[in-house]
Write an enzyme that holds these catalytic residues in place. Sequence first.
Site, PDB file in Angstrom:
ATOM      1  N   ASP A  26      -7.224  28.911  24.197  1.00 55.74           N
ATOM      2  CA  ASP A  26      -7.923  29.346  22.979  1.00 55.74           C
ATOM      3  C   ASP A  26      -7.735  30.846  22.753  1.00 55.74           C
ATOM      4  OD1 ASP A  26      -9.421  29.030  20.718  1.00 55.74           O
ATOM      5  OD2 ASP A  26     -11.360  29.051  21.734  1.00 55.74           O
ATOM      6  N   HIS A  43      -0.029  31.507  17.486  1.00 56.51           N
ATOM      7  CA  HIS A  43       0.387  30.212  18.038  1.00 56.51           C
ATOM      8  C   HIS A  43       1.795  30.305  18.612  1.00 56.51           C
ATOM      9  CE1 HIS A  43      -3.205  28.527  16.471  1.00 56.51           C
ATOM     10  NE2 HIS A  43      -2.838  28.478  15.211  1.00 56.51           N
ATOM     11  N   SER A  71      -6.727  19.505  19.112  1.00 55.52           N
ATOM     12  CA  SER A  71      -7.853  18.589  19.309  1.00 55.52           C
ATOM     13  C   SER A  71      -7.994  17.650  18.115  1.00 55.52           C
ATOM     14  CB  SER A  71      -9.154  19.374  19.509  1.00 55.52           C
ATOM     15  OG  SER A  71      -9.620  19.866  18.267  1.00 55.52           O
ATOM     16  N   LEU A 137       6.261  18.900  39.164  1.00 56.10           N
ATOM     17  CA  LEU A 137       4.965  19.145  38.518  1.00 56.10           C
ATOM     18  C   LEU A 137       4.837  18.171  37.349  1.00 56.10           C
ATOM     19  CD1 LEU A 137       3.399  22.571  37.682  1.00 56.10           C
ATOM     20  CD2 LEU A 137       3.718  20.981  35.807  1.00 56.10           C
TER      21      LEU A 137
HETATM   22  C1  IPE Z   1     -10.053  23.856  21.275  1.00 57.96           C
HETATM   23  O1  IPE Z   1      -9.968  25.065  20.610  1.00 57.96           O
HETATM   24  C2  IPE Z   1      -8.824  23.057  21.059  1.00 57.96           C
HETATM   25  C3  IPE Z   1      -7.569  23.665  21.507  1.00 57.96           C
HETATM   26  C4  IPE Z   1      -7.398  24.741  22.215  1.00 57.96           C
HETATM   27  C5  IPE Z   1      -6.399  22.929  21.138  1.00 57.96           C
HETATM   28  P1  IPE Z   1     -10.764  25.342  19.251  1.00 57.96           P
HETATM   29  O2  IPE Z   1     -10.562  26.776  18.962  1.00 57.96           O
HETATM   30  O3  IPE Z   1     -10.348  24.382  18.209  1.00 57.96           O
HETATM   31  O4  IPE Z   1     -12.267  25.031  19.684  1.00 57.96           O
HETATM   32  P2  IPE Z   1     -13.646  25.259  18.907  1.00 57.96           P
HETATM   33  O5  IPE Z   1     -13.569  24.435  17.679  1.00 57.96           O
HETATM   34  O6  IPE Z   1     -13.756  26.709  18.624  1.00 57.96           O
HETATM   35  O7  IPE Z   1     -14.684  24.787  19.861  1.00 57.96           O
HETATM   36  C1  IPE Z   2      -6.151  27.893  20.036  1.00 57.11           C
HETATM   37  O1  IPE Z   2      -6.269  29.095  19.369  1.00 57.11           O
HETATM   38  C2  IPE Z   2      -4.984  27.066  19.535  1.00 57.11           C
HETATM   39  C3  IPE Z   2      -5.355  25.853  18.791  1.00 57.11           C
HETATM   40  C4  IPE Z   2      -6.549  25.399  18.600  1.00 57.11           C
HETATM   41  C5  IPE Z   2      -4.234  25.105  18.238  1.00 57.11           C
HETATM   42  P1  IPE Z   2      -7.137  29.214  18.065  1.00 57.11           P
HETATM   43  O2  IPE Z   2      -6.252  28.945  16.888  1.00 57.11           O
HETATM   44  O3  IPE Z   2      -8.343  28.371  18.148  1.00 57.11           O
HETATM   45  O4  IPE Z   2      -7.521  30.746  18.092  1.00 57.11           O
HETATM   46  P2  IPE Z   2      -8.920  31.388  17.673  1.00 57.11           P
HETATM   47  O5  IPE Z   2      -9.974  30.687  18.464  1.00 57.11           O
HETATM   48  O6  IPE Z   2      -9.064  31.168  16.206  1.00 57.11           O
HETATM   49  O7  IPE Z   2      -8.753  32.825  18.047  1.00 57.11           O
HETATM   50 MG    MG Z   3     -10.235  28.681  18.817  1.00 57.21          MG
END
Ligand code: IPE
Ligand code: IPE
Ligand code: MG
Length: 256
Positions: A26, A43, A71, A137
């Site tokens: 995240d 990303h 997710s 792995l």
């Molecule tokens: C969780 O991250 C899913 C992934 C890292 C793929 P999110 O950034 O979507 O989670 P929430 O919604 O803030 O909990």
């Molecule tokens: C996690 O990073 C990657 C995915 C959920 C695909 P985020 O895109 O959630 O990044 P933040 O949380 O907005 O910084």
């Molecule tokens: Mg996020």
Amino acid sequence: MALFTSTSQGIPETGQIPRHIAIIMDGNGRWARQRMLPRVAGHRRGVEAVRNVLRTCIQRGVEYVTLFAFSSENWRRPPEEVRFLMKLFRRALLQEVRRLHENNIRFRVIGDLSRFDPEIVRLVREAEELTASNTRLTLSIAANYGGRWDILEAVNKMLAAQPGKAHYSEEDLTAQLALAHTPEPDLFIRTGGEKRISNFLLWQLAYTELYFTDTLWPDFDEAALEAALASYGARERRFGRTSEQVQQAAQQTPSA
Ligand code: IPE
Ligand code: IPE
Ligand code: MG
């Protein structure tokens, strides 16, 4: 298919290094925003962080890595961001799978692929087949994954496989979960500062050690992973026992 001890049914053998690490990657969007870049730039950098983490995991003898890439709730994001993530997934499948195979990595995807483009589904299945007998792995990517979806799917498959059984066991259920090909995670890492599970591996995290860091995923480098491993190594995993019992057991069967 290998069967693994359930941490609520038996006490697994554990060592200084986690066998299985599960990560919520995240913070990509915030990493980009801090640099005045579009979210998608975060990303893109996130894919590089995956490469580094895998390299370090191999060096340190980790056997299973499970990464939350998308997710079941991430469909709620702006359509352009979802489209970009799909493009990135497709490109990673085209560009990275050969390297994974050369490095003896078994590749699996967990999640509901029915919403993905058929080309992506085909690339996933081909990559899984190509790498099926690799042993260094096992990398599992969670894509359109949700912990509740996983449990419900497993229940439905279990009922279909053994209809009319009077009593179903933990083993009956876990055999149908998306991660039936791995032991339960020893270490869970979430980058980006949030302290929540976000519908990741709800069943499988029952006895996993949790590690949260403010480091944003694109910045999660070898040193950051080493810090997580050090934190894990300093913990006592009791699985319900007392500390004295754990120490006694360690004297009887010194773990590697
Ligand atoms: C969780 O991250 C899913 C992934 C890292 C793929 P999110 O950034 O979507 O989670 P929430 O919604 O803030 O909990
Ligand atoms: C996690 O990073 C990657 C995915 C959920 C695909 P985020 O895109 O959630 O990044 P933040 O949380 O907005 O910084
Ligand atoms: Mg996020």
